[in-house]
Write a protein that holds these residues in place. Structure first.
Motif, PDB file in Angstrom:
ATOM      1  N   PRO A  70       4.907   6.065  -2.894  1.00 46.89           N
ATOM      2  CA  PRO A  70       3.914   7.041  -2.422  1.00 46.89           C
ATOM      3  C   PRO A  70       4.538   7.978  -1.391  1.00 46.89           C
ATOM      4  O   PRO A  70       5.412   7.578  -0.614  1.00 46.89           O
ATOM      5  N   GLN A  71       4.072   9.195  -1.377  1.00 48.28           N
ATOM      6  CA  GLN A  71       4.589  10.166  -0.417  1.00 48.28           C
ATOM      7  C   GLN A  71       3.778  10.205   0.868  1.00 48.28           C
ATOM      8  O   GLN A  71       4.291  10.500   1.937  1.00 48.28           O
ATOM      9  N   GLU A  72       2.469   9.892   0.771  1.00 50.24           N
ATOM     10  CA  GLU A  72       1.607  10.020   1.932  1.00 50.24           C
ATOM     11  C   GLU A  72       1.705   8.785   2.824  1.00 50.24           C
ATOM     12  O   GLU A  72       1.787   7.650   2.352  1.00 50.24           O
ATOM     13  N   ARG A  73       1.667   9.013   4.125  1.00 49.80           N
ATOM     14  CA  ARG A  73       1.782   7.934   5.100  1.00 49.80           C
ATOM     15  C   ARG A  73       0.673   6.902   4.955  1.00 49.80           C
ATOM     16  O   ARG A  73       0.903   5.699   5.052  1.00 49.80           O
ATOM     17  N   ALA A  74      -0.551   7.364   4.700  1.00 54.98           N
ATOM     18  CA  ALA A  74      -1.699   6.459   4.657  1.00 54.98           C
ATOM     19  C   ALA A  74      -1.565   5.390   3.584  1.00 54.98           C
ATOM     20  O   ALA A  74      -2.175   4.320   3.692  1.00 54.98           O
ATOM     21  N   ALA A  75      -0.768   5.643   2.562  1.00 47.20           N
ATOM     22  CA  ALA A  75      -0.608   4.678   1.473  1.00 47.20           C
ATOM     23  C   ALA A  75       0.155   3.437   1.907  1.00 47.20           C
ATOM     24  O   ALA A  75       0.200   2.445   1.160  1.00 47.20           O
ATOM     25  N   TYR A  76       0.761   3.484   3.094  1.00 42.60           N
ATOM     26  CA  TYR A  76       1.578   2.364   3.571  1.00 42.60           C
ATOM     27  C   TYR A  76       0.852   1.518   4.617  1.00 42.60           C
ATOM     28  O   TYR A  76       1.476   0.721   5.311  1.00 42.60           O
ATOM     29  N   ARG A  77      -0.447   1.685   4.747  1.00 47.35           N
ATOM     30  CA  ARG A  77      -1.192   0.870   5.700  1.00 47.35           C
ATOM     31  C   ARG A  77      -1.184  -0.594   5.274  1.00 47.35           C
ATOM     32  O   ARG A  77      -1.099  -0.935   4.097  1.00 47.35           O
ATOM     33  N   LEU A  78      -1.298  -1.467   6.267  1.00 41.30           N
ATOM     34  CA  LEU A  78      -1.260  -2.898   5.991  1.00 41.30           C
ATOM     35  C   LEU A  78      -2.330  -3.314   4.999  1.00 41.30           C
ATOM     36  O   LEU A  78      -2.104  -4.214   4.178  1.00 41.30           O
ATOM     37  N   SER A  79      -3.489  -2.695   5.057  1.00 43.22           N
ATOM     38  CA  SER A  79      -4.545  -3.052   4.116  1.00 43.22           C
ATOM     39  C   SER A  79      -4.117  -2.797   2.676  1.00 43.22           C
ATOM     40  O   SER A  79      -4.424  -3.595   1.771  1.00 43.22           O
ATOM     41  N   ASN A  80      -3.380  -1.704   2.436  1.00 41.69           N
ATOM     42  CA  ASN A  80      -2.882  -1.417   1.090  1.00 41.69           C
ATOM     43  C   ASN A  80      -1.814  -2.414   0.667  1.00 41.69           C
ATOM     44  O   ASN A  80      -1.782  -2.875  -0.487  1.00 41.69           O
ATOM     45  N   THR A 216      10.036   4.260   6.355  1.00 39.15           N
ATOM     46  CA  THR A 216       9.654   4.523   7.741  1.00 39.15           C
ATOM     47  C   THR A 216       8.157   4.770   7.865  1.00 39.15           C
ATOM     48  O   THR A 216       7.588   4.655   8.953  1.00 39.15           O
ATOM     49  N   ASN A 217       7.497   5.062   6.741  1.00 37.57           N
ATOM     50  CA  ASN A 217       6.043   5.211   6.770  1.00 37.57           C
ATOM     51  C   ASN A 217       5.350   3.906   7.132  1.00 37.57           C
ATOM     52  O   ASN A 217       4.213   3.919   7.622  1.00 37.57           O
ATOM     53  N   LEU A 218       6.002   2.775   6.888  1.00 40.07           N
ATOM     54  CA  LEU A 218       5.445   1.495   7.318  1.00 40.07           C
ATOM     55  C   LEU A 218       5.236   1.487   8.827  1.00 40.07           C
ATOM     56  O   LEU A 218       4.201   1.030   9.333  1.00 40.07           O
ATOM     57  N   TYR A 219       6.217   1.983   9.546  1.00 41.43           N
ATOM     58  CA  TYR A 219       6.152   2.025  11.004  1.00 41.43           C
ATOM     59  C   TYR A 219       5.103   3.036  11.458  1.00 41.43           C
ATOM     60  O   TYR A 219       4.305   2.757  12.364  1.00 41.43           O
ATOM     61  N   ARG A 220       5.100   4.215  10.834  1.00 39.47           N
ATOM     62  CA  ARG A 220       4.212   5.288  11.271  1.00 39.47           C
ATOM     63  C   ARG A 220       2.750   4.974  10.989  1.00 39.47           C
ATOM     64  O   ARG A 220       1.859   5.365  11.759  1.00 39.47           O
ATOM     65  N   ALA A 221       2.488   4.259   9.909  1.00 44.68           N
ATOM     66  CA  ALA A 221       1.102   4.000   9.515  1.00 44.68           C
ATOM     67  C   ALA A 221       0.481   2.826  10.255  1.00 44.68           C
ATOM     68  O   ALA A 221      -0.749   2.706  10.284  1.00 44.68           O
ATOM     69  N   ASN A 222       1.308   1.982  10.879  1.00 45.48           N
ATOM     70  CA  ASN A 222       0.774   0.703  11.362  1.00 45.48           C
ATOM     71  C   ASN A 222       1.052   0.354  12.821  1.00 45.48           C
ATOM     72  O   ASN A 222       0.207  -0.281  13.457  1.00 45.48           O
ATOM     73  N   LEU A 223       2.196   0.720  13.366  1.00 47.70           N
ATOM     74  CA  LEU A 223       2.562   0.181  14.670  1.00 47.70           C
ATOM     75  C   LEU A 223       1.611   0.605  15.781  1.00 47.70           C
ATOM     76  O   LEU A 223       1.077  -0.242  16.513  1.00 47.70           O
ATOM     77  N   ILE A 224       1.412   1.891  15.940  1.00 49.91           N
ATOM     78  CA  ILE A 224       0.583   2.360  17.056  1.00 49.91           C
ATOM     79  C   ILE A 224      -0.861   1.867  16.933  1.00 49.91           C
ATOM     80  O   ILE A 224      -1.425   1.334  17.910  1.00 49.91           O
ATOM     81  N   PRO A 225      -1.499   1.982  15.745  1.00 53.69           N
ATOM     82  CA  PRO A 225      -2.883   1.481  15.653  1.00 53.69           C
ATOM     83  C   PRO A 225      -3.025  -0.007  15.965  1.00 53.69           C
ATOM     84  O   PRO A 225      -3.964  -0.434  16.644  1.00 53.69           O
ATOM     85  N   ARG A 226      -2.101  -0.804  15.482  1.00 51.61           N
ATOM     86  CA  ARG A 226      -2.248  -2.256  15.646  1.00 51.61           C
ATOM     87  C   ARG A 226      -1.835  -2.725  17.043  1.00 51.61           C
ATOM     88  O   ARG A 226      -2.451  -3.623  17.610  1.00 51.61           O
TER      89      ARG A 226
END
Length: 296
Positions: A70-80, A216-226
């Motif tokens: 996936p290209q979009e960051r949101a697709a790498y959220r932990l829930s996905n 790197t989208n794993l880091y961008r989508a999850n670290l700060i929120p969690r």
């Protein structure tokens, strides 16, 4: 016992996940989940050691290897990512719960899955290596900052220092430069320097560059929120922590509070660096087999 992996595809949320099956078709199913920037090939030294006992499933996570990127960051959220895990588990073992062994971001995503209600019916056991539950990590850090002691502050500072590279991963241009710099001498050389892995044990995946940059989208989508808003995440399934005491990225003491959140917890420390599935494959396989056997 099958020694050649059978490839299949599991589709979840429009993502095509490359799944590989080998081992004992009559054994219990164990699913192995890799992290960043690896593919299912991370487990190449461990799979043969599990294959006589277990039906072994590996897969390429979204954004890696032969799976959809996936290209979009949101697709790498932990829930996905947790949804992907359950899709694979349901496809390969619809009638029985699976055991799980996971590393790095693979471990992070399985922690997310393990705290969901369906875990008690779908996960028989979970062995985690070098990948924290981000909510637990956030709670651990907060507890030591709100009630500071010298030891607690030193630990938080040490973990922050160990994770400073994640800041660069939030900045697209800087993250690309850093990855190029880190991997300039090749993946085997990087693992030798970072994790004391014998380069002869390492095969560089042809998709490494793409996997590393998209991952790197794993880091961008999850670290700060969690980490800034950690949830209460209780886990009721049996969990084994294999803690790499020489891991320079994930310091061992942040697991000291894990028993507050996990009802059935076993911890085994080994003198290994971050990529222990390669450098300490024998130890990882034996600890996993013994732990699962102890639950019978």
């Amino acid at each position: 016992m099958s020694t050649a992996a059978k490839r299949s595809t599991v589709v979840n949320e429009g993502i095509r996940l490359a799944v590989f099956e080998t081992g004992n078709p009559d054994g219990e199913t164990i699913v192995l989940v890799h992290g960043w920037p690896d593919t299912h090939e991370l487990w190449s030294h461990i799979v043969p050691k599990l294959a006589e006992t277990f039906r072994v499933i590996t897969y390429d996570s979204r954004g890696a290897g032969e799976s959809t990127v996936p290209q979009e960051r949101a697709a790498y959220r932990l829930s996905n990512l947790a949804s992907d895990f359950y899709a694979v588990a349901d496809a390969v073992s619809p009638d029985h719960p699976v055991h799980v062994l996971a590393h790095d971001w693979g471990a992070v995503e399985v922690w997310e899955a393990a705290a969901q209600p369906q875990a008690v019916d779908r996960i028989a056991s979970y062995t985690s290596i070098s990948g924290p539950n981000l909510d637990h990590l956030g709670r651990w850090s907060r507890s030591r900052l709100t009630k500071p002691t010298w030891t607690g502050l030193k630990q938080v500072f040490a973990q922050t220092r160990a994770s400073w590279y994640t800041v660069t991963f939030h900045i697209p241009g800087l993250s690309t430069w850093r990855i190029k710099r880190q991997f300039a001498k090749g993946w085997p050389a990087f693992l030798q320097e970072f994790s004391n892995v014998d380069p002869a044990l390492v095969t560089q995946n042809p998709t490494l560059w793409s996997d590393a940059t998209h991952g790197t989208n794993l880091y961008r989508a999850n670290l700060i929120p969690r980490l800034t808003n950690p949830r209460e995440r209780y886990v009721d399934i049996p969990v084994q922590l294999i803690v790499n005491t020489e891991d320079v990225a994930v310091r061992p003491y942040h697991y000291d509070d894990t028993s507050k959140w996990v009802k059935h917890l076993t911890r085994n420390d080994i003198p290994a660096g971050h990529w222990s599935p390669i450098s300490h494959a024998n130890e990882i396989a034996e600890l996993t087999k013994k732990y699962i056997a102890s639950l019978s």
